[in-house]
Design a protein around this motif. Sequence first.
Motif, PDB file in Angstrom:
ATOM      1  N   PHE A   1       0.840  -1.190   0.000  1.00  0.00           N
ATOM      2  CA  PHE A   1       0.000   0.000   0.000  1.00  0.00           C
ATOM      3  C   PHE A   1       0.874   1.238   0.000  1.00  0.00           C
ATOM      4  CE2 PHE A   1       0.521   1.787   4.188  1.00  0.00           C
ATOM      5  CZ  PHE A   1       0.775   0.719   5.041  1.00  0.00           C
ATOM      6  N   ASP A   2       0.323   2.317  -0.550  1.00  0.00           N
ATOM      7  CA  ASP A   2       1.096   3.539  -0.728  1.00  0.00           C
ATOM      8  C   ASP A   2       0.155   4.727  -0.555  1.00  0.00           C
ATOM      9  OD1 ASP A   2       2.849   5.530  -1.339  1.00  0.00           O
ATOM     10  OD2 ASP A   2       3.219   4.898  -3.398  1.00  0.00           O
ATOM     11  N   THR A   3       0.341   5.462   0.534  1.00  0.00           N
ATOM     12  CA  THR A   3      -0.440   6.665   0.765  1.00  0.00           C
ATOM     13  C   THR A   3       0.472   7.866   0.583  1.00  0.00           C
ATOM     14  OG1 THR A   3       0.015   6.798   3.145  1.00  0.00           O
ATOM     15  CG2 THR A   3      -1.813   5.378   2.446  1.00  0.00           C
ATOM     16  N   GLU A   4      -0.037   9.060   0.900  1.00  0.00           N
ATOM     17  CA  GLU A   4       0.758  10.278   0.729  1.00  0.00           C
ATOM     18  C   GLU A   4       2.010  10.248   1.595  1.00  0.00           C
ATOM     19  OE1 GLU A   4       0.282  15.134   1.196  1.00  0.00           O
ATOM     20  OE2 GLU A   4      -1.492  13.829   1.276  1.00  0.00           O
ATOM     21  N   ARG A   5       1.952   9.607   2.752  1.00  0.00           N
ATOM     22  CA  ARG A   5       3.082   9.634   3.673  1.00  0.00           C
ATOM     23  C   ARG A   5       3.679   8.260   3.994  1.00  0.00           C
ATOM     24  NH1 ARG A   5       4.487  14.150   6.335  1.00  0.00           N
ATOM     25  NH2 ARG A   5       3.149  15.982   6.134  1.00  0.00           N
ATOM     26  N   VAL A   6       2.916   7.197   3.830  1.00  0.00           N
ATOM     27  CA  VAL A   6       3.360   5.877   4.270  1.00  0.00           C
ATOM     28  C   VAL A   6       3.289   4.874   3.130  1.00  0.00           C
ATOM     29  CG1 VAL A   6       2.982   3.999   5.910  1.00  0.00           C
ATOM     30  CG2 VAL A   6       2.563   6.365   6.613  1.00  0.00           C
ATOM     31  N   GLU A   7       4.341   4.065   3.004  1.00  0.00           N
ATOM     32  CA  GLU A   7       4.366   3.010   1.994  1.00  0.00           C
ATOM     33  C   GLU A   7       4.878   1.723   2.629  1.00  0.00           C
ATOM     34  OE1 GLU A   7       7.129   1.858  -1.806  1.00  0.00           O
ATOM     35  OE2 GLU A   7       6.312   3.879  -1.782  1.00  0.00           O
ATOM     36  N   LEU A   8       4.189   0.618   2.393  1.00  0.00           N
ATOM     37  CA  LEU A   8       4.647  -0.704   2.811  1.00  0.00           C
ATOM     38  C   LEU A   8       4.998  -1.476   1.558  1.00  0.00           C
ATOM     39  CD1 LEU A   8       5.123  -2.828   5.021  1.00  0.00           C
ATOM     40  CD2 LEU A   8       2.744  -3.571   4.687  1.00  0.00           C
ATOM     41  N   SER A   9       6.241  -1.911   1.467  1.00  0.00           N
ATOM     42  CA  SER A   9       6.700  -2.557   0.242  1.00  0.00           C
ATOM     43  C   SER A   9       7.569  -3.768   0.567  1.00  0.00           C
ATOM     44  CB  SER A   9       7.492  -1.563  -0.625  1.00  0.00           C
ATOM     45  OG  SER A   9       8.631  -1.091   0.077  1.00  0.00           O
ATOM     46  N   LEU A  10       7.863  -4.525  -0.464  1.00  0.00           N
ATOM     47  CA  LEU A  10       8.776  -5.660  -0.368  1.00  0.00           C
ATOM     48  C   LEU A  10      10.129  -5.212  -0.890  1.00  0.00           C
ATOM     49  CD1 LEU A  10       8.906  -8.748   0.266  1.00  0.00           C
ATOM     50  CD2 LEU A  10       8.527  -9.118  -2.180  1.00  0.00           C
ATOM     51  N   SER A  11      11.173  -5.294  -0.070  1.00  0.00           N
ATOM     52  CA  SER A  11      12.477  -4.774  -0.465  1.00  0.00           C
ATOM     53  C   SER A  11      13.498  -5.897  -0.623  1.00  0.00           C
ATOM     54  CB  SER A  11      12.982  -3.763   0.566  1.00  0.00           C
ATOM     55  OG  SER A  11      13.218  -4.387   1.806  1.00  0.00           O
ATOM     56  N   LEU A  12      14.521  -5.618  -1.418  1.00  0.00           N
ATOM     57  CA  LEU A  12      15.591  -6.573  -1.696  1.00  0.00           C
ATOM     58  C   LEU A  12      16.948  -5.901  -1.527  1.00  0.00           C
ATOM     59  CD1 LEU A  12      14.204  -8.239  -4.954  1.00  0.00           C
ATOM     60  CD2 LEU A  12      14.209  -9.235  -2.671  1.00  0.00           C
ATOM     61  N   ALA A  13      17.951  -6.691  -1.167  1.00  0.00           N
ATOM     62  CA  ALA A  13      19.340  -6.221  -1.079  1.00  0.00           C
ATOM     63  C   ALA A  13      20.251  -7.401  -1.424  1.00  0.00           C
ATOM     64  CB  ALA A  13      19.650  -5.680   0.311  1.00  0.00           C
ATOM     65  N   ALA A  14      21.560  -7.170  -1.454  1.00  0.00           N
ATOM     66  CA  ALA A  14      22.500  -8.225  -1.839  1.00  0.00           C
ATOM     67  C   ALA A  14      23.862  -7.987  -1.208  1.00  0.00           C
ATOM     68  CB  ALA A  14      22.636  -8.284  -3.359  1.00  0.00           C
ATOM     69  N   SER A  15      24.666  -9.055  -1.143  1.00  0.00           N
ATOM     70  CA  SER A  15      26.050  -8.935  -0.696  1.00  0.00           C
ATOM     71  C   SER A  15      26.929  -9.796  -1.599  1.00  0.00           C
ATOM     72  CB  SER A  15      26.213  -9.374   0.768  1.00  0.00           C
ATOM     73  OG  SER A  15      26.005 -10.769   0.897  1.00  0.00           O
ATOM     74  N   PRO A  16      28.207  -9.411  -1.794  1.00  0.00           N
ATOM     75  CA  PRO A  16      29.079 -10.133  -2.726  1.00  0.00           C
ATOM     76  C   PRO A  16      29.622 -11.421  -2.126  1.00  0.00           C
ATOM     77  CG  PRO A  16      30.272  -8.337  -1.709  1.00  0.00           C
ATOM     78  CD  PRO A  16      28.850  -8.221  -1.229  1.00  0.00           C
ATOM     79  N   PRO A  17      30.125 -12.328  -2.973  1.00  0.00           N
ATOM     80  CA  PRO A  17      30.763 -13.556  -2.470  1.00  0.00           C
ATOM     81  C   PRO A  17      32.161 -13.265  -1.935  1.00  0.00           C
ATOM     82  CG  PRO A  17      30.955 -13.462  -4.848  1.00  0.00           C
ATOM     83  CD  PRO A  17      30.121 -12.266  -4.442  1.00  0.00           C
ATOM     84  N   ALA A  18      32.685 -14.198  -1.154  1.00  0.00           N
ATOM     85  CA  ALA A  18      34.054 -14.086  -0.646  1.00  0.00           C
ATOM     86  C   ALA A  18      34.670 -15.481  -0.584  1.00  0.00           C
ATOM     87  CB  ALA A  18      34.077 -13.429   0.726  1.00  0.00           C
ATOM     88  N   SER A  19      35.688 -15.723  -1.368  1.00  0.00           N
ATOM     89  CA  SER A  19      36.397 -16.999  -1.345  1.00  0.00           C
ATOM     90  C   SER A  19      37.364 -17.012  -0.169  1.00  0.00           C
ATOM     91  CB  SER A  19      37.162 -17.206  -2.651  1.00  0.00           C
ATOM     92  OG  SER A  19      38.005 -18.336  -2.556  1.00  0.00           O
ATOM     93  N   SER A  20      37.288 -18.052   0.655  1.00  0.00           N
ATOM     94  CA  SER A  20      38.162 -18.131   1.827  1.00  0.00           C
ATOM     95  C   SER A  20      39.622 -18.291   1.436  1.00  0.00           C
ATOM     96  CB  SER A  20      37.717 -19.285   2.724  1.00  0.00           C
ATOM     97  OG  SER A  20      36.442 -19.015   3.274  1.00  0.00           O
ATOM     98  N   GLU A  21      39.895 -18.726   0.211  1.00  0.00           N
ATOM     99  CA  GLU A  21      41.276 -18.831  -0.265  1.00  0.00           C
ATOM    100  C   GLU A  21      41.924 -17.449  -0.386  1.00  0.00           C
ATOM    101  OE1 GLU A  21      41.272 -20.930  -3.910  1.00  0.00           O
ATOM    102  OE2 GLU A  21      40.699 -22.862  -3.033  1.00  0.00           O
TER     103      GLU A  21
END
Length: 287
Positions: free
Chosen positions: A87-107
């Motif tokens: 839902f999205d009103t003039e002041r408030v929005e509820l949304s589904l968000s995404l983010a990411a992080s890179p890989p790291a080789s232990s070697e």
Amino acid sequence: MTSLRRSRLPVRARAVVLAGMLVPAAACIAADDEKPLWELGAGVGVLQFPAYRGSDENRVFVLPVPYVIYRGEFLKADRRGLRGTFFDTERVELSLSLAASPPASSEDVDVRAGMEDLEPTVEIGPSLDVRLWQSADERRKLRVRLPLRVGLTVESHPESTGWQFTPQLNLDWRDPAGMDGWTLGLVAGPVFGDRRQHRYFYGVDVRDASAARPVYDAQGGYAGTQFLAALSKRFPGGWAGAFVRYDTLAGAVFLDSPLVTSRNYFAAGFAVTWLIGESSQRVPADE
């Protein structure tokens, strides 16, 4: 700790997933009354990150960047990333968000030698966004964002990496300091993670322990604070943008982990994309 070694996606495929997640989140596009329903393009980006938060070893990624903008009523992919708006009103929005992080080789990370690699991760969950203030000309907007996301490894058999809560203050400023067409985004806020999240990155199991790397059982709680600045501009045939992020782990609950070798760092990146096609259908947009 639960083992997370699985058959993996090819490195190039994981890199494209990472670029597709990270770069659109930094994109800021000048506002109009109406915009195309969708836009497609491609480009290249350069990202510099530590191997993981708390590592003193950096990684540089040169990646192809898929440029996808979609302005549907529910599903949106724009300057704030890929999300679904409940839902999205003039002041408030509820949304589904995404983010990411890179890989790291232990070697490639000395303090993790012999341990399982850190897979790239994606994070997904709800975000409650509240507009606190905007200027009379609507060129400056201040919001508080409250995303709560669960992390998953990017591999053929994904595993959960726990929950993360990152409340943020976000200031968007169009045409800052007379820079016509540019948008400046400033974001700051603390990071909180649960026990599973911190164990994945900072825990040391008995089988991985050594004289220089003692057993460590990470706990959940405060995980430091992040500050980010992003600058971008939409051009007739494409888009260009850059960001810099400062991260401090001062006071983090896992600060005494043997895998933490730096308490603060900078990350940065830039990308250039070219527009390939766009929808003839126009929709209202406030970006």
